[in-house]
Write an enzyme that holds these catalytic residues in place. Structure first.
Site, short mmCIF file in Angstrom:
data_model
loop_
_atom_site.label_atom_id
_atom_site.label_comp_id
_atom_site.label_asym_id
_atom_site.label_seq_id
_atom_site.Cartn_x
_atom_site.Cartn_y
_atom_site.Cartn_z
N SER A 146 22.77 -13.74 36.80
CA SER A 146 24.16 -14.16 36.97
C SER A 146 24.35 -14.84 38.32
O SER A 146 25.07 -15.83 38.44
CB SER A 146 25.10 -12.96 36.87
OG SER A 146 24.81 -12.22 35.72
N GLY A 201 -21.09 -10.75 13.55
CA GLY A 201 -21.69 -9.42 13.41
C GLY A 201 -23.17 -9.51 13.74
O GLY A 201 -23.72 -10.60 13.92
N LEU A 202 -23.79 -8.37 13.82
CA LEU A 202 -25.21 -8.30 14.16
C LEU A 202 -26.06 -9.04 13.12
O LEU A 202 -25.62 -9.21 11.98
CB LEU A 202 -25.65 -6.84 14.21
CG LEU A 202 -25.11 -6.02 15.38
CD1 LEU A 202 -25.35 -4.53 15.14
CD2 LEU A 202 -25.78 -6.47 16.68
N SER A 260 -22.85 -15.06 16.67
CA SER A 260 -21.89 -15.33 17.75
C SER A 260 -21.55 -14.07 18.55
O SER A 260 -20.48 -13.52 18.43
CB SER A 260 -20.61 -15.98 17.20
OG SER A 260 -20.16 -15.35 16.03
N1 GDP Z 1 18.37 -10.48 48.25
C1 GDP Z 1 18.62 -11.07 47.09
N2 GDP Z 1 19.46 -10.46 46.23
C2 GDP Z 1 19.72 -11.10 45.06
C3 GDP Z 1 19.16 -12.36 44.75
N3 GDP Z 1 19.62 -12.74 43.53
C4 GDP Z 1 20.45 -11.74 43.11
N4 GDP Z 1 20.51 -10.75 44.03
C5 GDP Z 1 21.28 -9.51 43.94
O1 GDP Z 1 20.78 -8.72 42.87
C6 GDP Z 1 21.83 -8.03 42.22
C7 GDP Z 1 21.85 -8.33 40.74
O2 GDP Z 1 22.16 -9.69 40.53
P1 GDP Z 1 22.84 -10.22 39.19
O3 GDP Z 1 22.94 -11.69 39.37
O4 GDP Z 1 24.06 -9.46 38.89
O5 GDP Z 1 21.70 -9.88 38.15
P2 GDP Z 1 21.67 -10.05 36.56
O6 GDP Z 1 21.82 -8.68 36.02
O7 GDP Z 1 20.31 -10.61 36.30
O8 GDP Z 1 22.73 -11.00 36.18
C8 GDP Z 1 23.12 -8.46 42.90
O9 GDP Z 1 23.46 -7.46 43.83
C9 GDP Z 1 22.74 -9.75 43.59
O10 GDP Z 1 23.50 -10.00 44.72
C10 GDP Z 1 18.28 -12.97 45.71
O11 GDP Z 1 17.75 -14.06 45.54
N5 GDP Z 1 18.05 -12.28 46.85
#
Ligand code: GDP
Lengths: 640, 301
Positions: free
Chosen positions: A28, A474-475, A548
């Site tokens: 996300s 196979g053998l 083989s």
């Molecule tokens: N340090 C760091 N944290 C990340 C990165 N990408 C995502 N996060 C964190 O990982 C957590 C999960 O991310 P989210 O995008 O909700 O994951 P999803 O479940 O794959 O959609 C969140 O707290 C984000 O801020 C990254 O590149 N670096």
């Protein structure tokens, strides 16, 4: 004439990609970042998200992942549970993202998102590396034949932007993907949170020479992924105005599924087989000379032939298959399992017909790729190979050749729900009971392969044959040649062109200059494999009986077949050494034991048994072994 | 010849395909037509799908009675030009028949009432599929909407229970009393719609172009003064050069300040805009974050 808008891409190309990742891999966030950095996010949306982030996290940072959360239930649970579509554009391309939930419970959503994707974006958390989910995503991408895969290795900031860690993950993923015949796979180290290598090149990873993610998405070549070879036009709707101005007008509305249609082309209407010529291809903007996917047009024919919805227009010398028995990969999407013998409705191109699920061939474990032939149901989110018999004939192609004419959905007549998605392998060979040895991790059997060449399909169709290679290993004295003999006679009696390639015989000719060193044995196998491949390609069933002894050589033989979409059946003739020595028809074991010859497999040279053969046959019952091989060929549609 | 379609023509082809599927698989489809830009695009797509034949369905306007006069004039003219049939479902009728109760007060709107009128009309005419011009980019709750969106016999939408939609295979099977909302331009963005209008040189109601209008400000938005709006204390009308990004019920559709006098100006303005059309112009969506989702569950467009 076509209007200029029909031919000049002045707005840029459309690209659809699906994203997949485990929960918290940062999917996300990455999508949020792409949308944000390409200015697809509007201020009021951002404001809403900032507001919601404040409520959830109680601080001032904007949680980009919240941009792509949709429904309330998901907001509450904090996970994505359905495919969501997002849009953004750059001057080069317009993108549609199918954002699919990563959790294993949602395989069906991933399949849905993948079904129309040009590219799959798989996320891996750099700290966790390749996990079960990553493998599952790669497998589904290959199963749905997404032409391009991008693996975004995310959270590089949390592993100190380590090149070593990146390479470790690349290697892991590549190892697994090798089993999948994925054609194009690209790795990009990113930090979604900080924006490294998403839109702009990262200053933290000078060791990474490739482009940032967005650049790759904008430039990866997708136009040639479409099938422009096999003209297929499923008829959707008959346009018959019946007005004074268009009294006799009759055209067939539809969307070109594959290939190019041209005015003046001779066509055949399937399933009826009626022939005619394309008089014109009409659009609202006037007639066009050519129509190609995904254009929606109206085709007028020169003759008054009977054509209705569900029919497919094709070329007389390049026809899809027409049949009622379908062999397919089936993804199940409903709580009520798929059950052998149950009736469903199948919707395929523009035709809906009732169908019986005549058999479940095997269940595929999405994580290990293990095939379980004992399965007779498929549950929610499960994938397997199944056979359908339809009430009306379908006009289809294998999915690997055409997504449009190779796919179908399964509908439950009682609930009207869409319960399954199918990808056609080919005609079903009406086999009952498929003998299978314990097949371990291997997906290649028919599931994902290179598109077959049109000239081969044409040749096979004209000759009424289908080629394949059966490789007996196979053998010495295990009984390979005896079984091959048996299979050959049976197939020939059925009118199938089978041809035996016997190791000993070949050593008198094409392999006459080879000895028994490891290198020479490898070369022996390689040449034999290529000869078998030529035979199979020509439409014959090649029966190889060759000791083989080494796994690597046999895998290479398999690969050259599967690379070009040829059926390949590895049969392990599992006769124990003692038994072979007891038989010893040529006295070789005795001479080896006596030290007269050296490099005898099983005596002073190793035999590496196959780890995952398609078939294992036990010693003793030659007829049963022959039956098992033939059943295996039937199951794959090689012999009727 | 490189056999490539640009993205708008790909979206167009997809929409035509969807329309023809509906025409072929349903007995009594209907196309909702408001006179707004999305429904204008829908009409052109229907022409592309079915001409030189007639549309295999009537058009239907859910009329709140609180319309912009320019839009109604345009609606009737366009329908006449096309020679197609228009059904009018009137919110006033629903009020008169006691099916719904008119909201009162300065923030009263007939927007919510439309849902009942629409569902009643669908039942009355026995429609089994209703084309709408909604797009997934309009609002977050729409991002997961299907192209064929199944509605139960109460017209309701269950976000958890939607049919998977794969490839371009749409499942339109329903039982009696149920219907499907079909959104052929689901995958279009607002900018796509405008570019298409420009490409196709489509006529749109004049309120989409900048014009002088008497407005008042409320909740950071501009609303037209009219017999349908009631001013609150401290709201003073003034005249401004504005245009509309969407057309709807006069009482709850906001205008934006603009000098965009031509289609090209409008497209350029949209391309540069940083606020979604709903956020800018629909008062009803601002009430709660989940406002849209709630209304959709009830059977809103
Ligand atoms: N340090 C760091 N944290 C990340 C990165 N990408 C995502 N996060 C964190 O990982 C957590 C999960 O991310 P989210 O995008 O909700 O994951 P999803 O479940 O794959 O959609 C969140 O707290 C984000 O801020 C990254 O590149 N670096």
């Amino acid at each position: 004439m076509a209007s200029p808008a029909m031919t000049t891409p002045k707005h840029g190309e459309l690209m659809r990609f699906a994203t997949a990742g485990s929960v918290d891999d940062g999917k996300s966030t990455l999508i949020g970042r792409l949308l944000f950095d390409t200015k697809a996010i509007f201020e009021d949306q951002l404001e809403q998200v900032a507001e919601a982030s404040r409520r959830r996290h109680g601080n001032g940072t904007v949680d980009l992942s919240m941009l792509t959360d949709g429904l309330r239930a998901e907001r509450e649970q904090g996970i994505t549970i359905d495919v969501a579509y997002r849009y953004f554009a750059t001057p080069r391309r317009t993108f549609i993202i199918a954002d699919t939930p990563g959790h294993e419970l949602y395989t069906r959503n991933m399949v849905t998102g993948a079904s129309t994707a040009d590219l799959a974006l798989v996320l891996v958390d750099a700290r966790n590396g390749v996990v079960r989910q990553s493998r599952r995503h790669a497998f589904i991408s290959s199963l749905l034949r997404i032409p391009h895969i991008v693996v975004a290795i995310n959270k590089m900031d949390l592993v100190d932007y380590s090149q070593e860690r990146y390479e470790e993950i690349v290697e892991d993923f590549t190892d697994f993907a090798a089993k999948l015949e994925v054609t194009d796979i690209t790795f990009i180290p990113v930090s979604a949170l900080l924006g490294d290598n998403v839109v702009d090149r990262s200053a933290h990873m000078p060791w990474y020479a490739g482009p940032p993610l967005l650049y790759h998405l904008e430039h990866v070549h997708i136009a040639s992924d479409r099938n422009l070879i096999d003209p297929r036009f499923p008829v959707q709707w008959v346009i018959r105005p019946g007005t004074d101005s268009h009294h006799d007008y009759r055209a067939y509305g539809g969307q070109v599924a594959s290939g190019v249609l041209r005015a003046g082309d001779e066509i055949v209407v399937l399933p009826s087989g009626a022939r005619s010529t394309i008089a014109a291809i009409d659009t609202y903007d006037g007639p066009v000379g050519e129509a190609f996917p995904p254009m929606s047009v109206a085709v007028r024919l020169a003759d008054d032939v009977d054509v209705s919805r569900g029919d497919v227009l094709a070329r007389p010398n390049n026809r899809p298959e027409v049949g009622r028995d379908i062999d397919a990969i089936l993804c199940w999407m409903n709580e009520v399992p798929a059950t052998e013998g149950k009736r469903y409705v199948v919707k395929h191109t523009t035709r809906s017909t009732r169908a019986v699920l005549s058999g479940i061939v095997h269940h595929i474990d999405v994580d290990t790729l293990h095939h379980d032939p004992a399965a007779d149901t498929l549950g929610l989110n499960e994938i397997g190979r199944a056979r359908f018999r339809t009430a009306e004939p379908l006009v289809f192609d294998p999915y690997r050749r055409s997504r449009e004419t190779g796919s179908f959905v399964v509908i439950d007549e009682a609930t009207n729900e869409t319960v399954g998605a199918g990808m056609i392998i080919g005609r079903d060979g009406e086999t009952h009971g498929v003998p299978v040895a314990d097949q371990a991790a291997r997906v290649s059997e028919n599931v994902v392969r290179q598109p077959s060449k049109i000239d081969r399909a044409e040749r096979w169709r004209l000759l009424g044959t289908r080629g394949a290679t059966v490789w007996l290993t196979g053998l010495p004295a295990s009984g390979k040649s005896t079984i091959a003999d048996g299979v050959e006679s049976r197939l020939l009696a059925e009118g199938v062109n089978a041809y035996r390639l016997d190791g000993d015989n070949l050593r008198h000719g094409i392999n006459g200059n080879l000895g028994f060193s490891a290198d020479d044995r490898a070369e022996n196998v390689r040449r034999t494999a290529h000869v078998a491949r030529l035979l199979a390609d020509s439409g014959a069933v090649a029966l190889v009986s060759l000791v083989s002894p080494y796994v690597a050589d046999r895998e290479a033989a398999r690969k050259i077949h599967e690379d070009i979409g040829l059926e390949y059946v590895e049969v392990f003739v599992d006769t124990p050494l003692e038994e072979c020595e007891r038989r010893d028809p040529k006295g070789l074991y005795a001479r080896a034991r006596a030290g007269e010859i050296s490099g005898m497999t099983g005596v002073d040279d190793p035999y590496e048994p196959p780890e995952s053969p398609d078939l294992v046959v036990a010693p003793g019952d030659v007829d049963a072994a022959v039956d098992a091989v033939i059943a295996q060929l039937r199951a794959r549609g090689v012999v009727p | 010849m490189n056999y490539e379609l640009d993205h708008l023509r790909s979206l167009e082809a997809e929409a035509i395909h969807v329309m023809r599927e509906v025409a072929a698989e349903f007995e009594r489809p209907v196309m909702l037509f408001s006179g707004g830009k999305d429904s204008i695009v829908m009409l052109r797509l229907a022409e592309k799908a079915f001409r030189p034949g007639r549309f295999p369905f009537p058009l239907m306007h859910v009329d709140t009675g609180h319309n912009f006069a320019e839009v109604i004039e345009f609606r009737d003219r366009r329908v006449a030009e096309l020679g197609e049939r228009l059904v009018i479902a009137s919110v006033q009728d629903s009020i008169d028949r006691g099916r719904v109760v008119e909201e009162t007060g300065p923030r009263a709107s007939r927007n919510r009432l439309q849902t009942v009128t629409l569902l009643d009309a669908i039942t009355e005419h026995g429609f089994d599929a209703a084309f709408g011009g909604a797009r997934r980019d309009e609002e977050r709750a729409r991002a997961k909407e299907r192209i064929f969106s199944f509605r139960n016999d109460f017209g309701g939408w269950d976000p958890k229970n939607q049919r998977p939609e794969l490839w371009s295979l749409y499942n339109g099977r329903i039982n009696k009393g149920e219907h499907v909302r079909v959104f052929p331009i689901s995958n279009w963005t607002e900018l796509d719609v405008w570019q298409y209008i420009a490409d196709e040189d489509l006529e749109i109601p004049s309120i989409y172009y900048a014009h002088e209008r008497e407005v008042f400000a409320r909740d950071g938005m501009l609303y037209a003064t009219s017999e349908f709006s009631e001013l609150m204390a401290e709201e003073t009308p003034f005249t401004e050069s504005v245009r509309y990004r969407t057309v709807g019920d006069m009482s709850c559709t906001g205008a934006v300040r603009s000098d965009a006098a031509t289609l090209i100006d409008v497209v350029n303005e949209i391309a540069a805009t940083r606020i979604t059309e709903r956020g800018e112009t629909r008062a009803d969506d601002r009430v709660t974050e989940a406002a849209m989702e709630d209304r959709k569950r009830e059977g809103y467009f």
